[in-house]
Design a protein around this motif. Structure first.
Motif, short mmCIF file in Angstrom:
data_model
loop_
_atom_site.label_atom_id
_atom_site.label_comp_id
_atom_site.label_asym_id
_atom_site.label_seq_id
_atom_site.Cartn_x
_atom_site.Cartn_y
_atom_site.Cartn_z
N LEU A 4 0.53 -1.55 0.00
CA LEU A 4 0.20 0.41 -0.05
C LEU A 4 0.66 1.54 -0.06
O LEU A 4 0.12 2.45 -0.02
N ARG A 7 -0.08 3.85 -1.91
CA ARG A 7 -1.89 4.60 -1.75
C ARG A 7 -1.52 4.65 0.15
O ARG A 7 -2.20 4.20 1.04
N LEU A 10 -5.26 4.31 2.37
CA LEU A 10 -5.54 3.10 2.51
C LEU A 10 -4.20 2.70 3.70
O LEU A 10 -4.77 2.04 4.74
#
Length: 83
Positions: A4, A7, A10
């Motif tokens: 992740l 991101r 997230l």
């Protein structure tokens, strides 16, 4: 969590989950011996997890005594066989 990295939102959400929801990687013991120049002399791995979170090894009388942070005992290996 590393997947992740691209991101961030997230990743923050995942890191705030309760620990009991975090994935638990399999136990794996690993020893690496280096010489003074940083060359790898030996690379011993225990994928069975018999000695998880290996913390050190001591060689004495041609045996390797393997310490672990969480194992209930220490491992003993024949140094010649480990080569």
């Amino acid at each position: 969590i590393d997947a992740l990295a691209g991101r961030p939102f997230l990743r923050k959400v995942a890191l705030r989950l309760p620990r009991f929801l975090w994935p638990v990687p399999p136990s794996h013991g690993h020893l690496i011996a280096y010489d003074e120049e940083g060359r790898v002399l030996a690379d011993l791995q225990d994928p069975s997890g018999g000695l998880p979170e290996t913390s050190g090894v001591t060689e004495y009388h041609n045996r390797l005594y393997v310490q672990s942070l969480h194992a209930g005992a220490f491992g003993i290996l024949d140094a010649a066989a480990a080569q």
